[in-house]
Every structure is written in C-alpha cells, then in structure tokens.
Design a protein around this motif. Structure first.
Motif, PDB file in Angstrom:
ATOM      1  N   PRO A 173       0.804  -1.228   0.000  1.00 22.88           N
ATOM      2  CA  PRO A 173       0.000   0.000   0.000  1.00 22.88           C
ATOM      3  C   PRO A 173       0.834   1.274   0.000  1.00 22.88           C
ATOM      4  O   PRO A 173       0.385   2.299  -0.521  1.00 22.88           O
ATOM      5  N   ALA A 174       2.029   1.246   0.583  1.00 23.27           N
ATOM      6  CA  ALA A 174       2.864   2.446   0.593  1.00 23.27           C
ATOM      7  C   ALA A 174       3.297   2.815  -0.823  1.00 23.27           C
ATOM      8  O   ALA A 174       3.392   4.002  -1.170  1.00 23.27           O
ATOM      9  N   TYR A 175       3.587   1.817  -1.658  1.00 27.05           N
ATOM     10  CA  TYR A 175       3.932   2.095  -3.057  1.00 27.05           C
ATOM     11  C   TYR A 175       2.735   2.706  -3.779  1.00 27.05           C
ATOM     12  O   TYR A 175       2.895   3.619  -4.599  1.00 27.05           O
ATOM     13  N   ASN A 176       1.534   2.180  -3.507  1.00 24.39           N
ATOM     14  CA  ASN A 176       0.339   2.722  -4.154  1.00 24.39           C
ATOM     15  C   ASN A 176       0.141   4.186  -3.774  1.00 24.39           C
ATOM     16  O   ASN A 176      -0.112   5.029  -4.642  1.00 24.39           O
ATOM     17  N   ASN A 177       0.266   4.500  -2.480  1.00 26.60           N
ATOM     18  CA  ASN A 177       0.017   5.868  -2.045  1.00 26.60           C
ATOM     19  C   ASN A 177       1.118   6.818  -2.505  1.00 26.60           C
ATOM     20  O   ASN A 177       0.853   7.974  -2.833  1.00 26.60           O
ATOM     21  N   ARG A 178       2.374   6.327  -2.539  1.00 24.23           N
ATOM     22  CA  ARG A 178       3.442   7.175  -3.082  1.00 24.23           C
ATOM     23  C   ARG A 178       3.211   7.425  -4.567  1.00 24.23           C
ATOM     24  O   ARG A 178       3.442   8.528  -5.070  1.00 24.23           O
ATOM     25  N   ALA A 179       2.743   6.386  -5.286  1.00 22.22           N
ATOM     26  CA  ALA A 179       2.443   6.552  -6.701  1.00 22.22           C
ATOM     27  C   ALA A 179       1.365   7.604  -6.922  1.00 22.22           C
ATOM     28  O   ALA A 179       1.439   8.403  -7.861  1.00 22.22           O
ATOM     29  N   ASN A 180       0.343   7.613  -6.042  1.00 19.97           N
ATOM     30  CA  ASN A 180      -0.699   8.634  -6.163  1.00 19.97           C
ATOM     31  C   ASN A 180      -0.109  10.037  -6.042  1.00 19.97           C
ATOM     32  O   ASN A 180      -0.473  10.950  -6.798  1.00 19.97           O
ATOM     33  N   VAL A 181       0.799  10.215  -5.083  1.00 19.02           N
ATOM     34  CA  VAL A 181       1.423  11.525  -4.900  1.00 19.02           C
ATOM     35  C   VAL A 181       2.254  11.884  -6.133  1.00 19.02           C
ATOM     36  O   VAL A 181       2.176  13.013  -6.650  1.00 19.02           O
ATOM     37  N   LEU A 182       3.046  10.940  -6.619  1.00 25.86           N
ATOM     38  CA  LEU A 182       3.866  11.199  -7.805  1.00 25.86           C
ATOM     39  C   LEU A 182       2.999  11.553  -9.008  1.00 25.86           C
ATOM     40  O   LEU A 182       3.330  12.453  -9.794  1.00 25.86           O
ATOM     41  N   ARG A 183       1.888  10.855  -9.157  1.00 24.74           N
ATOM     42  CA  ARG A 183       0.992  11.135 -10.289  1.00 24.74           C
ATOM     43  C   ARG A 183       0.421  12.544 -10.187  1.00 24.74           C
ATOM     44  O   ARG A 183       0.344  13.265 -11.184  1.00 24.74           O
ATOM     45  N   ARG A 184       0.020  12.944  -8.981  1.00 25.96           N
ATOM     46  CA  ARG A 184      -0.520  14.299  -8.820  1.00 25.96           C
ATOM     47  C   ARG A 184       0.557  15.359  -9.053  1.00 25.96           C
ATOM     48  O   ARG A 184       0.241  16.504  -9.399  1.00 25.96           O
ATOM     49  N   MET A 185       1.812  14.985  -8.862  1.00 24.96           N
ATOM     50  CA  MET A 185       2.929  15.891  -9.138  1.00 24.96           C
ATOM     51  C   MET A 185       3.308  15.916 -10.619  1.00 24.96           C
ATOM     52  O   MET A 185       4.195  16.663 -11.021  1.00 24.96           O
ATOM     53  N   GLY A 186       2.670  15.069 -11.407  1.00 24.11           N
ATOM     54  CA  GLY A 186       2.981  15.005 -12.829  1.00 24.11           C
ATOM     55  C   GLY A 186       4.139  14.084 -13.177  1.00 24.11           C
ATOM     56  O   GLY A 186       4.571  14.054 -14.331  1.00 24.11           O
ATOM     57  N   GLU A 187       4.612  13.300 -12.208  1.00 25.36           N
ATOM     58  CA  GLU A 187       5.717  12.369 -12.455  1.00 25.36           C
ATOM     59  C   GLU A 187       5.122  10.998 -12.811  1.00 25.36           C
ATOM     60  O   GLU A 187       5.145  10.051 -12.024  1.00 25.36           O
ATOM     61  N   TYR A 188       4.595  10.911 -14.027  1.00 21.57           N
ATOM     62  CA  TYR A 188       3.776   9.761 -14.412  1.00 21.57           C
ATOM     63  C   TYR A 188       4.583   8.471 -14.545  1.00 21.57           C
ATOM     64  O   TYR A 188       4.121   7.403 -14.140  1.00 21.57           O
ATOM     65  N   GLU A 189       5.768   8.548 -15.105  1.00 23.92           N
ATOM     66  CA  GLU A 189       6.573   7.332 -15.268  1.00 23.92           C
ATOM     67  C   GLU A 189       6.965   6.748 -13.913  1.00 23.92           C
ATOM     68  O   GLU A 189       6.896   5.530 -13.698  1.00 23.92           O
ATOM     69  N   ALA A 190       7.370   7.618 -13.002  1.00 24.85           N
ATOM     70  CA  ALA A 190       7.725   7.149 -11.656  1.00 24.85           C
ATOM     71  C   ALA A 190       6.501   6.580 -10.950  1.00 24.85           C
ATOM     72  O   ALA A 190       6.593   5.581 -10.220  1.00 24.85           O
ATOM     73  N   ALA A 191       5.356   7.205 -11.162  1.00 28.77           N
ATOM     74  CA  ALA A 191       4.122   6.701 -10.550  1.00 28.77           C
ATOM     75  C   ALA A 191       3.798   5.306 -11.076  1.00 28.77           C
ATOM     76  O   ALA A 191       3.457   4.400 -10.306  1.00 28.77           O
ATOM     77  N   ILE A 192       3.908   5.118 -12.386  1.00 31.98           N
ATOM     78  CA  ILE A 192       3.612   3.807 -12.976  1.00 31.98           C
ATOM     79  C   ILE A 192       4.543   2.742 -12.401  1.00 31.98           C
ATOM     80  O   ILE A 192       4.115   1.617 -12.102  1.00 31.98           O
ATOM     81  N   ALA A 193       5.809   3.081 -12.207  1.00 30.75           N
ATOM     82  CA  ALA A 193       6.753   2.112 -11.626  1.00 30.75           C
ATOM     83  C   ALA A 193       6.322   1.702 -10.227  1.00 30.75           C
ATOM     84  O   ALA A 193       6.403   0.518  -9.853  1.00 30.75           O
ATOM     85  N   ASP A 194       5.833   2.660  -9.431  1.00 29.26           N
ATOM     86  CA  ASP A 194       5.366   2.334  -8.075  1.00 29.26           C
ATOM     87  C   ASP A 194       4.072   1.521  -8.115  1.00 29.26           C
ATOM     88  O   ASP A 194       3.882   0.604  -7.309  1.00 29.26           O
ATOM     89  N   TYR A 195       3.162   1.858  -9.028  1.00 28.38           N
ATOM     90  CA  TYR A 195       1.948   1.048  -9.160  1.00 28.38           C
ATOM     91  C   TYR A 195       2.314  -0.385  -9.548  1.00 28.38           C
ATOM     92  O   TYR A 195       1.729  -1.355  -9.035  1.00 28.38           O
ATOM     93  N   ASP A 196       3.275  -0.518 -10.451  1.00 27.54           N
ATOM     94  CA  ASP A 196       3.731  -1.862 -10.858  1.00 27.54           C
ATOM     95  C   ASP A 196       4.201  -2.652  -9.644  1.00 27.54           C
ATOM     96  O   ASP A 196       3.858  -3.830  -9.469  1.00 27.54           O
ATOM     97  N   THR A 197       5.011  -1.993  -8.803  1.00 26.28           N
ATOM     98  CA  THR A 197       5.551  -2.669  -7.621  1.00 26.28           C
ATOM     99  C   THR A 197       4.447  -3.037  -6.644  1.00 26.28           C
ATOM    100  O   THR A 197       4.440  -4.130  -6.070  1.00 26.28           O
ATOM    101  N   SER A 198       3.506  -2.134  -6.451  1.00 26.89           N
ATOM    102  CA  SER A 198       2.397  -2.403  -5.533  1.00 26.89           C
ATOM    103  C   SER A 198       1.617  -3.631  -5.985  1.00 26.89           C
ATOM    104  O   SER A 198       1.254  -4.491  -5.165  1.00 26.89           O
ATOM    105  N   ILE A 199       1.362  -3.733  -7.279  1.00 30.92           N
ATOM    106  CA  ILE A 199       0.645  -4.895  -7.811  1.00 30.92           C
ATOM    107  C   ILE A 199       1.476  -6.153  -7.657  1.00 30.92           C
ATOM    108  O   ILE A 199       0.986  -7.206  -7.229  1.00 30.92           O
TER     109      ILE A 199
END
Length: 265
Positions: A173-199
């Motif tokens: 869940p920490a990767y998912n929530n960090r990904a949400n923050v990164l996505r809202r910051m516009g860091e989409y590639e980094a967010a996708i990497a964190d979503y991948d890890t969370s899954i």
C-alpha cells in the motif's frame, strides 16, 4: 478515493512482555517483542497521598488500560478508545514504548474521524519518542503520509512514504500511495513504476493501483493501457464506482488506420 487504507494495523500490547501483536490489515509477521522499559512509573501528580503505587503496580495498571483501549479501537468503539488513550498519555509515564503506542493508536482514531492535523501530530510524537520497532515505525510513517496527503502536503507525504518503504520494502500500500502523490505531481513514469511494484507485491486492494496506473497511462496518452487497467480494476472490484466512471468516460484511442480528415477547400 484512490488513497489506500486510511490507517495501518492496530497493535495490542500484551502483558508481561509488552509484545506488539499484529491486528487488522495483514502486512507481514507481527513485530518482535519489545523489552520493558526499566523503572517505569506514573508521574508523581497521578499518585495521591496515601495511595503509594509500586512501579510494578503502575506498570500493570497502565498495561491493562492500554489493552482495554486497543480492544475498544479494534471494535470501533472510538469514543471509549479515545478517552482511554487520552488518560494513558496524560499519565506521562516513563515508558516510551507505551507512550509511543498510545500516540500511534490515538492518531488512528483522529485519522478515522478525518482530523488529519491531529493525527499527523500524534504520529509525529510517536516517531519522536524513538521507541518503536522498525516495522511499526514504517506503519507510523505510512499513516502520517496518508494524513499529510489528505491535507494536500504532497512533498511531506512523499517523504513519509519513502521512509515507510525504506523500513518495510514489502509494504505494497505504501507504493500505491506514493504513486498517487507522484501522479498528482505530474511524475507519471515514476508513478507507474510504483503502481507496478504495488501490484507485484500483492496489494490487498489490487483495484486501487490498477485504477491509479490507468490515470497515469491516460495522462501519457496510453489510452489502451489505461483501458486495460480500468477493466481490470472493475473486474477486481465491481462496486468501485470511480473505475467504472473513468472507464465509461475514457475516449477512444485513435486508430492507426484511420485517415486524417480532409482539409476544407
């Protein structure tokens, strides 16, 4: 809401070893036993004349109240739990483990009630006392990160999720929530990497990282990738309305075979 789990697990302190047992959301094995704080005693103002209390008696009383407070929280009796944790904290006992745990659990109550400033303050005190094992520190950072994210403090929230992941790399869940923050910051590639890890880590609510990854993919123009994630999110959680709505609103991807419109003469 794409934020995961408003709070991390509740921990009960068991007498006499003061063991932080793992409850609620499953995130790995229980933390190790914590050694009793030597010389624990209640503040002098709590002991009335003629009612002298030995350190052992004070410890036993505080442990009983802590267990009662934690059980009330587990059973969602929030008013009772809040009252008991307030009383425990007011003792100012020389027992940093118990005090840190009390602030941690009271932070959960504040967070469940939407009082995110107060929750973040209690989590900060729990961390400042420097008496929690690493995996409970990780959960405290995670909880504070979700509170700060709700307050719009994205940089500080990300720092807490970074700390939680450093202490507990398997906390999906920490990767998912960090990904949400990164996505809202516009860091989409980094967010996708964190979503991948969370899954990949087996997130207990897998529809959330799929939903978040869909939003990041759509922002990058990957409409078909976004569609695949939203379809998976709906398949995993048919009642999750945000995914159903986003899927219905998703535009059609442009076809490579589609001819461009002719210019008007």
């Amino acid at each position: 809401d794409d934020r995961q789990a408003r709070f991390a697990p509740i921990h009960r302190i068991r007498d006499p070893a003061m063991h932080f047992a793992h409850f609620a959301i499953g995130m790995g094995p229980p933390p190790p036993d914590i050694q009793r704080a030597p010389g624990m005693a209640l503040a002098q103002s709590q002991v009335q004349p003629g009612q002298a209390m030995t350190a052992q008696e004070a410890e036993r009383q505080l442990l009983e109240k802590t267990n009662a407070a934690t059980q009330a929280l587990i059973n969602n009796r929030l008013d009772e739990a809040m009252r008991l944790f307030d009383e425990i904290i007011a003792t100012n006992a020389r027992a940093p483990q118990l005090m840190a745990a009390a602030h941690y659990h009271r932070g959960i109550i504040y967070q469940k009630r939407g009082a995110f400033n107060e929750a973040a303050s209690d989590y900060t005190t729990a961390l400042w006392l420097d008496a929690l094992p690493d995996n409970m520190r990780a959960r405290t950072h995670y909880n504070r990160g979700t509170a700060l994210d709700n307050l719009g403090q994205q940089d500080r929230a990300k720092a807490d999720f970074d700390a939680a992941i450093a202490l507990m790399p398997e906390m999906a869940p920490a990767y998912n929530n960090r990904a949400n923050v990164l996505r809202r910051m516009g860091e989409y590639e980094a967010a996708i990497a964190d979503y991948d890890t969370s899954i990949a880590l087996g997130n207990p609510l897998p529809h959330l990282p799929h939903y978040g990854r869909a939003a990041a993919r759509e922002a990058l123009g990957d409409i078909e990738g976004a569609r695949a994630d939203l379809e998976q999110a709906v398949s995993l959680a048919p009642d999750y309305a945000p995914a159903r709505t986003a899927l219905a609103d998703l535009p059609e991807a442009p076809s490579a075979l589609q001819s461009p419109p002719r210019p008007k003469l």
